[in-house]
Scaffold this motif. Structure first.
Motif, mmCIF file in Angstrom:
data_model
loop_
_atom_site.group_PDB
_atom_site.id
_atom_site.type_symbol
_atom_site.label_atom_id
_atom_site.label_comp_id
_atom_site.label_asym_id
_atom_site.label_seq_id
_atom_site.Cartn_x
_atom_site.Cartn_y
_atom_site.Cartn_z
ATOM 1 N N ASP A 60 54.530 38.849 25.441
ATOM 2 C CA ASP A 60 54.469 38.631 26.880
ATOM 3 C C ASP A 60 55.860 38.812 27.492
ATOM 4 N N GLU A 61 55.952 38.517 28.773
ATOM 5 C CA GLU A 61 57.218 38.799 29.475
ATOM 6 C C GLU A 61 58.376 37.932 29.002
ATOM 7 N N ARG A 62 58.069 36.712 28.511
ATOM 8 C CA ARG A 62 59.146 35.854 28.022
ATOM 9 C C ARG A 62 59.770 36.425 26.739
ATOM 10 N N PHE A 65 61.882 39.236 27.637
ATOM 11 C CA PHE A 65 63.099 38.710 28.249
ATOM 12 C C PHE A 65 64.077 38.223 27.172
#
Lengths: 124, 66
Positions: A60-62, A65
């Protein structure tokens, strides 16, 4: 058995291999620091992956990141290592072979990337 | 940026796991967002607002606008 445990066990095994390697080479009177880079690097990778595996399982985006930030901080760390190593070699403070230098840089780069990802995942 | 994700989640009767599953993210992401450590992307914030039947600005706001 989950991935986290497998990675931790592998990391500990490689740490033990490193310790045994150091002990044997000291016993034989031929200790070369170059020999401890690969198993130490693998143990760092395994232990860091053990910590990151449950978080990175879901893409996912985390996680993206964390990877981006980890690489970003590693980039500056790598530049620092290279400048330091160049200075030490240039002023003859550190006298090492090309193979040793490459192994040292590889060890530092790989370890920094994984450790920085762990640190970033702790922060965010 | 602060948020009221936890309040809205509990109000809607979602667990962190269920919300993560609905939004297609990991549970750690929901935990980080609730703690205010990580700010979600705009699509995720919009998705969250749609799930909670509210506006994004009701869930996420700047500290001085509290």
């Amino acid at each position: 058995m989950n991935y986290r445990r497998i990675y931790f066990i592998l990391g500990c095994l490689f740490l033990i291999f490193t310790g045994i390697g150091i002990a044997i080479s000291f016993g034989a009177g031929e200790f070369r620091i170059m020999q401890i880079y690969p198993p130490t690097m693998i143990s760092v990778i395994c232990i860091c992956n053990g910590y990151l595996a449950p978080q990175m399982a879901k893409q996912d985006e985390r996680t993206t990141f964390i990877r981006q930030k980890g690489m970003f901080y590693s980039y500056f760390a790598i530049i620092f290592y290279l400048i330091l190593l160049m200075s030490l070699i240039y002023f003859n403070i550190l006298v090492i072979s090309a193979l040793h230098a490459v192994m040292l840089i590889t060890f530092l780069v790989v370890s920094t990337v994984f450790i920085s990802m762990v640190v970033v995942s702790k922060i965010y | 940026m602060k948020n009221k994700v936890m309040n809205y989640r509990k109000r809607n009767g979602y667990s962190q796991d269920k919300l993560a599953l609905i939004l297609g993210v990991s549970r750690q992401t929901i935990i980080s967002i609730e703690k205010g450590k990580y700010n979600p992307s705009l699509p995720l914030a919009l998705q969250m607002a749609r799930e909670f039947h509210t506006a994004v600005e009701d869930i996420f706001f700047l500290e001085d606008n509290e």
